[in-house]
Design an enzyme around this catalytic site. Sequence first.
Site, PDB file in Angstrom:
ATOM      1  N   GLU A  98      -6.438  -7.183  -1.132  1.00  0.00           N
ATOM      2  CA  GLU A  98      -6.861  -6.976   0.261  1.00  0.00           C
ATOM      3  C   GLU A  98      -8.177  -6.228   0.289  1.00  0.00           C
ATOM      4  O   GLU A  98      -8.328  -5.188  -0.341  1.00  0.00           O
ATOM      5  CB  GLU A  98      -5.793  -6.187   1.026  1.00  0.00           C
ATOM      6  CG  GLU A  98      -6.166  -5.876   2.470  1.00  0.00           C
ATOM      7  CD  GLU A  98      -5.050  -5.126   3.210  1.00  0.00           C
ATOM      8  OE1 GLU A  98      -3.867  -5.441   2.983  1.00  0.00           O
ATOM      9  OE2 GLU A  98      -5.364  -4.212   3.993  1.00  0.00           O
TER      10      GLU A  98
ATOM     11  N   GLU B  86       0.820  -1.207   0.000  1.00  0.00           N
ATOM     12  CA  GLU B  86       0.000   0.000   0.000  1.00  0.00           C
ATOM     13  C   GLU B  86       0.858   1.263   0.000  1.00  0.00           C
ATOM     14  O   GLU B  86       1.178   1.812   1.060  1.00  0.00           O
ATOM     15  CB  GLU B  86      -0.945   0.025   1.212  1.00  0.00           C
ATOM     16  CG  GLU B  86      -2.115  -0.924   1.098  1.00  0.00           C
ATOM     17  CD  GLU B  86      -3.160  -0.712   2.190  1.00  0.00           C
ATOM     18  OE1 GLU B  86      -2.848  -0.030   3.190  1.00  0.00           O
ATOM     19  OE2 GLU B  86      -4.277  -1.239   2.054  1.00  0.00           O
TER      20      GLU B  86
END
Length: 323
Positions: A249, A161
């Site tokens: 995710e 991320e």
Amino acid sequence: MKITIFFLVILALYIDISVSLDAGQETVSKHGQLSVSGTNIVNQNGNIVQLKGMALYWSQWKPQYWNEETVQGIHDSCHSNVVRASMGIDTNDGGYLTDPDGQMKLVETVIEAAIKHDIYVIVDWHEEKAETHVTQAVDFFDKISKKYGSYPNVMYETFNEPTTQSWSEELKPYHEAVIKAIRANDPDNIIIVGTGQWSQRVDEAAEDPITDQTNIMYTLHFYAGTHRQWLRDLAQGAIDKGLPIFITEYGTDNVDVVNAVDAEESQLWWDWCDSNNLSYANWAICDVAEASAALIADTPTDKVCQEAYLTESGLLVVAQNKK
């Protein structure tokens, strides 16, 4: 009439056997080498495949679930055909930068369990500033791809991320460096690259995609209670421009993972994902006090994903994996 009924019964049985939507039955032995065709993942025969599964929690915080028993439970009881190995990186309490040998051992244990239990595995460099650790990331993925790149089970996620980094000036060059290291050993397996703003800005990647490479996908993350139609619209725009997306995710709750599960919004996300043939992995296989946790407190590894040990989120996710 009897002949017609008999034919219909046989046809129904055939359809039931050959077109299973239960991800636990859509395994590596069935689909083999995956590749990217347009915006879709396709199998060794060129047919579209959807992966549905579970992400392991940060490796340094829940290492007890980084073992074969857990991976078997993810496949058998969570009805999954993919597990994400979310290896923690930049921490002061045992992540890869402080304990490379210990973390590598955990990752290899999960990879080998995935191979044994016939499911795909995403090897995830799980941090937010990987562009400051290019050398370490290149070295890690070089080692993993040398050892396991010949197995069709393996996929690589180069950067979990990113946050505020520039896609074109920082993220894309980082990904290209890691991709080069992987492709030196593994020319075929899918590589998934993180996008800006906690892997939401797939629109930026769609405007400036990685070129001269094959089997590259782009990460999209969502937490259903926080990220709603606006993010689906943004992602749909990227898909419409030809960007292949993998949701490595997602959570059924808010992004802060403490608020209640949002079942309605989660279903909207699943419906949208399925309509676009997107693959997805749920966060997370852990027993922490977070709404996104799939397991109740103190779940032993030999009970992972069994119904009595699933949280509200876990029950919803497993039901979705079976559809």
